[in-house]
Design an enzyme around this catalytic site. Structure first.
Site, PDB file in Angstrom:
ATOM      1  N   ASP A  51     -10.303  -8.791   8.274  1.00 52.50           N
ATOM      2  CA  ASP A  51     -11.726  -8.728   7.902  1.00 52.50           C
ATOM      3  C   ASP A  51     -12.345 -10.122   7.908  1.00 52.50           C
ATOM      4  O   ASP A  51     -13.485 -10.312   8.340  1.00 52.50           O
ATOM      5  CB  ASP A  51     -11.902  -8.099   6.510  1.00 52.50           C
ATOM      6  CG  ASP A  51     -12.084  -6.591   6.616  1.00 52.50           C
ATOM      7  OD1 ASP A  51     -11.873  -6.042   7.712  1.00 52.50           O
ATOM      8  OD2 ASP A  51     -12.434  -5.962   5.594  1.00 52.50           O
ATOM      9  N   TYR A  69       0.814  -1.217   0.000  1.00 57.92           N
ATOM     10  CA  TYR A  69       0.000   0.000   0.000  1.00 57.92           C
ATOM     11  C   TYR A  69       0.854   1.276   0.000  1.00 57.92           C
ATOM     12  O   TYR A  69       0.344   2.361  -0.250  1.00 57.92           O
ATOM     13  CB  TYR A  69      -0.955   0.036   1.213  1.00 57.92           C
ATOM     14  CG  TYR A  69      -1.954  -1.099   1.243  1.00 57.92           C
ATOM     15  CD1 TYR A  69      -2.152  -1.917   0.145  1.00 57.92           C
ATOM     16  CD2 TYR A  69      -2.711  -1.359   2.375  1.00 57.92           C
ATOM     17  CE1 TYR A  69      -3.055  -2.965   0.167  1.00 57.92           C
ATOM     18  CE2 TYR A  69      -3.628  -2.402   2.407  1.00 57.92           C
ATOM     19  CZ  TYR A  69      -3.789  -3.201   1.300  1.00 57.92           C
ATOM     20  OH  TYR A  69      -4.691  -4.237   1.331  1.00 57.92           O
ATOM     21  N   ASP A 106      -4.817  -6.813   6.261  1.00 56.89           N
ATOM     22  CA  ASP A 106      -6.047  -6.130   5.873  1.00 56.89           C
ATOM     23  C   ASP A 106      -7.118  -7.179   5.557  1.00 56.89           C
ATOM     24  O   ASP A 106      -8.254  -7.128   6.033  1.00 56.89           O
ATOM     25  CB  ASP A 106      -5.732  -5.277   4.625  1.00 56.89           C
ATOM     26  CG  ASP A 106      -6.869  -4.361   4.239  1.00 56.89           C
ATOM     27  OD1 ASP A 106      -7.853  -4.285   4.990  1.00 56.89           O
ATOM     28  OD2 ASP A 106      -6.774  -3.733   3.167  1.00 56.89           O
TER      29      ASP A 106
END
Ligand code: NAD
Length: 367
Positions: A255, A146, A251
């Protein structure tokens, strides 16, 4: 002990849920003889309305001056709110990215715990839900794909996009140290997740994690490939204690782990830097659809406050007292609307946000 806490209630249900967490913290202070000093500041949509920007220097300074930050949530309805007509750097979420950067937060902690009282909400097979699970996903927040160089350009007549995944030894070492420290407060096991069969960055990750592990002989270390980890999380989540991983894998896996608990209103989180400072917030968003109705579930924020006591202030007993109070209200059958699922109203005692806060306050006991 004096606890200096800057609060960022934020938007939507944020002010409602932070108010309940403060009530619970004040009760903890009363029972255990501490002093809570709260300072409220604006961030997100409410800051845009007041000052034209989602994050002001005053908010950054107030956060830096505190021992910890307790946040609600920021943002509005992304289709209808005027905040989303602004350019991306001026929208509410830019405030969140800005404050994480200003505070040097690099370690994100997201617990996934299946409350036995809520196991009907778990989408896994009955045997897996019956075994329960209690894990902490530790995600690196500042490196990896990222933040690497990225560009799209024409190569041999066609558009070609490139993203780069970069990790420095120092970035891996500091999150690994945090993970082993957290494991020492839990069941003393770390599973480090990577893709070392393919990626160089993962091979360096594995090497550095193994070096750090030598300083923690009391903590068991195993490695797991990320594709296997994604499968194991739904097959046998009980095997995980601390899951340590890089930014993008974390990430996705965090989730996935939160989904298997089945209840978004119950999930806290913490983001830490290399001191004891942390920013604590629920994993969910600002739920503009239910804001102002006194029906939001405050438990994720209350549990974030418990994480703050544990990780910033080292007050384990006080944190336990909050977690016990949460278990107790669930055992006694109290539920906010989001936890009712398909249950009949007569099966549980449905309560609003502030009633849930009051019930928790009443159950904070000296341990
Ligand atoms: P959301 O998490 O706010 O809501 C998803 C669904 O879950 C909604 O139906 C909501 O009512 C429900 N829900 C969430 N928290 C709840 C709670 N505590 N009690 C009861 N029900 C709850 O996600 P979204 O709708 O995609 O996003 C809404 C806004 O929140 C957006 O502006 C988004 O950018 C923002 N957001 C902020 C953060 C943050 O501040 N860290 C994180 C995620 C989303």
């Amino acid at each position: 002990m004096k606890l200096n806490i800057t609060c960022i209630p934020g938007d939507g249900i944020g002010p409602e849920i932070v108010a309940e967490a403060k009530k619970v913290l004040n009760k903890v202070a009363e029972v255990y003889g501490h002093e809570m000093i709260f300072k409220d500041v604006l961030m997100g949509g409410c800051s845009i309305d007041a000052y034209g920007v989602p994050l002001t220097q005053e908010t950054i300074d107030a956060a830096k001056a505190a021992d910890a930050v307790l946040m609600g949530s920021i943002g509005g309805n992304t289709s209808t709110s005027p905040w989303y007509k602004l350019e991306p750097s001026k929208r509410p979420e830019a405030g969140l990215l800005g404050i994480r950067k200003a505070l040097g937060l690099f370690a994100n902690l997201r617990p996934a715990y299946l409350y036995p009282q809520l196991k009907e909400a778990c989408p896994l097979k009955e045997e897996a839900a019956a075994r329960g699970f209690d894990m902490m996903i530790m995600r690196e927040l500042t490196g990896g794909l990222y933040f690497g160089e990225r560009y799209t350009k024409e190569v041999n007549g066609e558009l070609t996009a490139t993203d780069t995944l970069v990790y420095k030894e120092s970035e891996i070492r500091r999150i690994a140290i945090k993970a082993f420290e957290v494991a020492r407060k839990r069941r003393k096991s770390v599973i480090s997740v990577d893709k070392a069969n393919v990626l160089d960055s993962s091979r360096l990750w594995r090497k550095v994690v193994e070096e750090v592990a030598k300083d923690y002989p009391d903590v068991k270390l195993e490695h797991m490939l990320v594709d296997n980890c994604a499968m194991q999380l739904v097959r046998d989540p009980a095997q995980f204690d601390v899951v340590l991983t890089e930014n993008m894998f974390g990430d996705i896996l965090s989730d996935e782990a939160s989904m298997i608990t089945g209840s978004i209103g119950m999930l806290p989180s913490a983001s830490l830097n290399d001191s004891s400072f942390g920013l604590y917030e629920p994993s969910h968003g600002s739920a503009p659809d239910i804001a102002g109705k006194n029906i939001a579930n405050p438990i994720a924020t209350v549990l974030s406050a418990a994480m703050m006591l544990r990780y910033t202030f080292n007050l384990d007993k006080e944190a336990d007292s909050i977690e016990n109070a949460v278990r107790k209200v669930l055992e006694e059958g109290y539920r906010t609307t989001d936890l009712m699922g398909n249950a009949k109203e007569s099966e549980f005692k449905k309560v609003g946000c502030s009633e849930m806060g009051d019930l928790l306050v009443e159950r904070i006991l000296s341990l």
